[in-house]
Design an enzyme around this catalytic site. Sequence first.
Site, mmCIF file in Angstrom:
data_model
loop_
_atom_site.group_PDB
_atom_site.id
_atom_site.type_symbol
_atom_site.label_atom_id
_atom_site.label_comp_id
_atom_site.label_asym_id
_atom_site.label_seq_id
_atom_site.Cartn_x
_atom_site.Cartn_y
_atom_site.Cartn_z
ATOM 1 N N ARG A 123 0.829 -1.224 0.000
ATOM 2 C CA ARG A 123 0.000 0.000 0.000
ATOM 3 C C ARG A 123 0.862 1.272 0.000
ATOM 4 N NH1 ARG A 123 -2.600 -3.684 -0.775
ATOM 5 N NH2 ARG A 123 -4.601 -4.306 0.144
ATOM 6 N N SER A 126 -10.509 0.544 3.722
ATOM 7 C CA SER A 126 -9.713 0.249 4.925
ATOM 8 C C SER A 126 -9.075 1.536 5.427
ATOM 9 C CB SER A 126 -8.588 -0.739 4.590
ATOM 10 O OG SER A 126 -9.142 -1.885 4.015
ATOM 11 N N GLU A 131 -4.280 4.547 6.419
ATOM 12 C CA GLU A 131 -3.994 4.228 5.009
ATOM 13 C C GLU A 131 -4.306 5.392 4.050
ATOM 14 O OE1 GLU A 131 -5.202 0.287 3.226
ATOM 15 O OE2 GLU A 131 -6.039 1.621 1.727
HETATM 16 C C1 LIG Z 1 -15.208 0.833 -0.428
HETATM 17 C C2 LIG Z 1 -13.729 0.951 -0.717
HETATM 18 C C3 LIG Z 1 -12.980 -0.195 -0.924
HETATM 19 C C4 LIG Z 1 -11.602 -0.105 -1.210
HETATM 20 N N1 LIG Z 1 -10.910 -1.259 -1.407
HETATM 21 C C5 LIG Z 1 -9.583 -1.204 -1.655
HETATM 22 C C6 LIG Z 1 -8.828 -2.412 -1.868
HETATM 23 O O1 LIG Z 1 -9.369 -3.514 -1.855
HETATM 24 N N2 LIG Z 1 -7.504 -2.291 -2.113
HETATM 25 C C7 LIG Z 1 -6.872 -1.085 -2.165
HETATM 26 O O2 LIG Z 1 -5.657 -1.053 -2.394
HETATM 27 N N3 LIG Z 1 -7.558 0.073 -1.984
HETATM 28 C C8 LIG Z 1 -8.884 0.040 -1.739
HETATM 29 N N4 LIG Z 1 -9.588 1.202 -1.527
HETATM 30 C C9 LIG Z 1 -8.880 2.495 -1.581
HETATM 31 C C10 LIG Z 1 -8.989 3.215 -2.943
HETATM 32 O O3 LIG Z 1 -10.028 2.699 -3.699
HETATM 33 C C11 LIG Z 1 -7.696 3.125 -3.753
HETATM 34 O O4 LIG Z 1 -6.606 3.604 -3.016
HETATM 35 C C12 LIG Z 1 -7.771 3.929 -5.065
HETATM 36 O O5 LIG Z 1 -6.625 3.669 -5.852
HETATM 37 C C13 LIG Z 1 -7.903 5.435 -4.857
HETATM 38 O O6 LIG Z 1 -8.202 6.023 -6.105
HETATM 39 P P1 LIG Z 1 -8.840 7.467 -6.196
HETATM 40 O O7 LIG Z 1 -8.892 7.846 -7.635
HETATM 41 O O8 LIG Z 1 -10.115 7.510 -5.461
HETATM 42 O O9 LIG Z 1 -7.725 8.329 -5.440
HETATM 43 P P2 LIG Z 1 -7.946 9.641 -4.572
HETATM 44 O O10 LIG Z 1 -8.591 9.264 -3.283
HETATM 45 O O11 LIG Z 1 -8.594 10.690 -5.385
HETATM 46 O O12 LIG Z 1 -6.434 10.043 -4.277
HETATM 47 C C14 LIG Z 1 -5.649 9.234 -3.416
HETATM 48 C C15 LIG Z 1 -4.212 9.823 -3.396
HETATM 49 O O13 LIG Z 1 -3.620 9.676 -4.678
HETATM 50 C C16 LIG Z 1 -3.247 10.963 -5.211
HETATM 51 N N5 LIG Z 1 -3.533 10.922 -6.647
HETATM 52 C C17 LIG Z 1 -4.727 10.646 -7.242
HETATM 53 N N6 LIG Z 1 -4.596 10.677 -8.572
HETATM 54 C C18 LIG Z 1 -3.287 10.989 -8.847
HETATM 55 C C19 LIG Z 1 -2.544 11.200 -10.037
HETATM 56 N N7 LIG Z 1 -3.096 11.095 -11.239
HETATM 57 N N8 LIG Z 1 -1.229 11.516 -9.899
HETATM 58 C C20 LIG Z 1 -0.633 11.642 -8.688
HETATM 59 N N9 LIG Z 1 -1.311 11.460 -7.522
HETATM 60 C C21 LIG Z 1 -2.620 11.149 -7.600
HETATM 61 C C22 LIG Z 1 -4.109 11.965 -4.463
HETATM 62 O O14 LIG Z 1 -3.511 13.254 -4.439
HETATM 63 C C23 LIG Z 1 -4.197 11.321 -3.094
HETATM 64 O O15 LIG Z 1 -3.031 11.599 -2.360
HETATM 65 C C24 LIG Z 1 -10.978 1.153 -1.260
HETATM 66 C C25 LIG Z 1 -11.734 2.320 -1.059
HETATM 67 C C26 LIG Z 1 -13.093 2.226 -0.801
HETATM 68 C C27 LIG Z 1 -13.906 3.470 -0.595
#
Ligand SMILES: Cc1cc2nc3c(=O)[nH]c(=O)nc-3n(C[C@H](O)[C@H](O)[C@H](O)COP(=O)(O)OP(=O)(O)OC[C@H]3O[C@@H](n4cnc5c(N)ncnc54)[C@H](O)[C@@H]3O)c2cc1C
Length: 341
Positions: free
Chosen positions: A165, A241, A337
């Site tokens: 992670r 998480s 996380e």
């Molecule tokens: C119900 C639920 C279940 C989940 N299950 C999992 C799982 O099973 N496994 C897992 O690993 N994660 C899980 N997650 C966490 C999440 O889905 C992942 O971390 C996902 O990759 C986040 O994507 P996002 O576009 O929403 O990122 P955001 O929340 O928008 O951003 C997260 C971080 O990444 C940065 N970021 C976003 N886009 C970019 C970019 N293009 N360039 C540079 N930095 C960037 C942001 O600035 C921020 O710091 C879960 C979340 C939820 C709500």
Amino acid sequence: MVAECMGTSLKTLNTLGINAHCQQLIEITDTDQLGLALADLREKQQSFLVLGSGSNLVFSKDMLGTVLHIATKGIEVIEQDSEQVVLSIAAGEIWDELVSYCIKNNYFGLENLSGIPGTVGAAPVQNIGAYGVELEQFLISVQAIEVSTGKLLSFSHDDCEFAYRDSLFKRVGANRYVITDVRLKLFKDASSRRDLQYKGLADEFAKQDLVNPNASTVRRVIKEIRGAKLPDPAVLANAGSFFKNPVVSEQMYLQLLEQYPDIASFPQRDGQVKLAASWMIENAGWKGFRENDAGVFEKHALILVNHGCATGSNIISLAKQIQDSVSDRFAVSLEIEPTVI
Ligand SMILES: Cc1cc2nc3c(=O)[nH]c(=O)nc-3n(C[C@H](O)[C@H](O)[C@H](O)COP(=O)(O)OP(=O)(O)OC[C@H]3O[C@@H](n4cnc5c(N)ncnc54)[C@H](O)[C@@H]3O)c2cc1C
């Protein structure tokens, strides 16, 4: 497109449903526009945040600056032969739609990562993982704009410094690089990179009498398992998480095991032991706890939820109480996380 007014609400742009505000919201639909927006922000020395689907962050306060909402689209085949295919995917593509696209096109490998919310560009940031598989197993390179120079750089798999992670982009690279595209190598033979042994998954296959299920079936079963234990953010706001599973030395694990014979754990290849944070939080009595609108999900203690009007600081204060309580009871530190803004 630039939102007109100062103080734009981000409530619908983060899955925890926190009603934080930013001064300016810019929707990014192509890489040139991203380069221009970054150059402008650099010139004005304005702070900014890169936002995907907002499923892995907590707005603990308003954003005094600009939010760049990444919505670029495109999936391109870069190379292929009879065994493998390399795809270049724009950062704003939705991760789970990519998994579905790959299975439909017989590009295999990502099935176990079905149902993870968020964008493709955010996936390398925390090296998304689930059911025994991590993104880094398929990642060839990441293209990103360096914020300080505006240059488009390419990061190889090793440059990304992936860990559990975690990656360079979550640590020293945070706010230094904006990911524009991700290149993944996938497989045309469905069996070449399969991982069906992960405990909860293998049990579910056995329960459903599934022997050697195909990729679509793996995806269906994973989505069923996830649906049964994780709250849908559209129904109950959450960020997945909330804490990482802590990794401890074998010696520390054996001490804990003496005191807590049923402690949930996963041995690691390097001899260390990963402990299930959810087990510790539940055993410290937090499952289902609620303080005003900030709470711990009643079916899964690792997930903090917003029952409606919780602020980011309500959520962070609850997280702190949980960290203190787990530390007092088990002498183990829990690390948050999601990114806390
Ligand atoms: C119900 C639920 C279940 C989940 N299950 C999992 C799982 O099973 N496994 C897992 O690993 N994660 C899980 N997650 C966490 C999440 O889905 C992942 O971390 C996902 O990759 C986040 O994507 P996002 O576009 O929403 O990122 P955001 O929340 O928008 O951003 C997260 C971080 O990444 C940065 N970021 C976003 N886009 C970019 C970019 N293009 N360039 C540079 N930095 C960037 C942001 O600035 C921020 O710091 C879960 C979340 C939820 C709500």
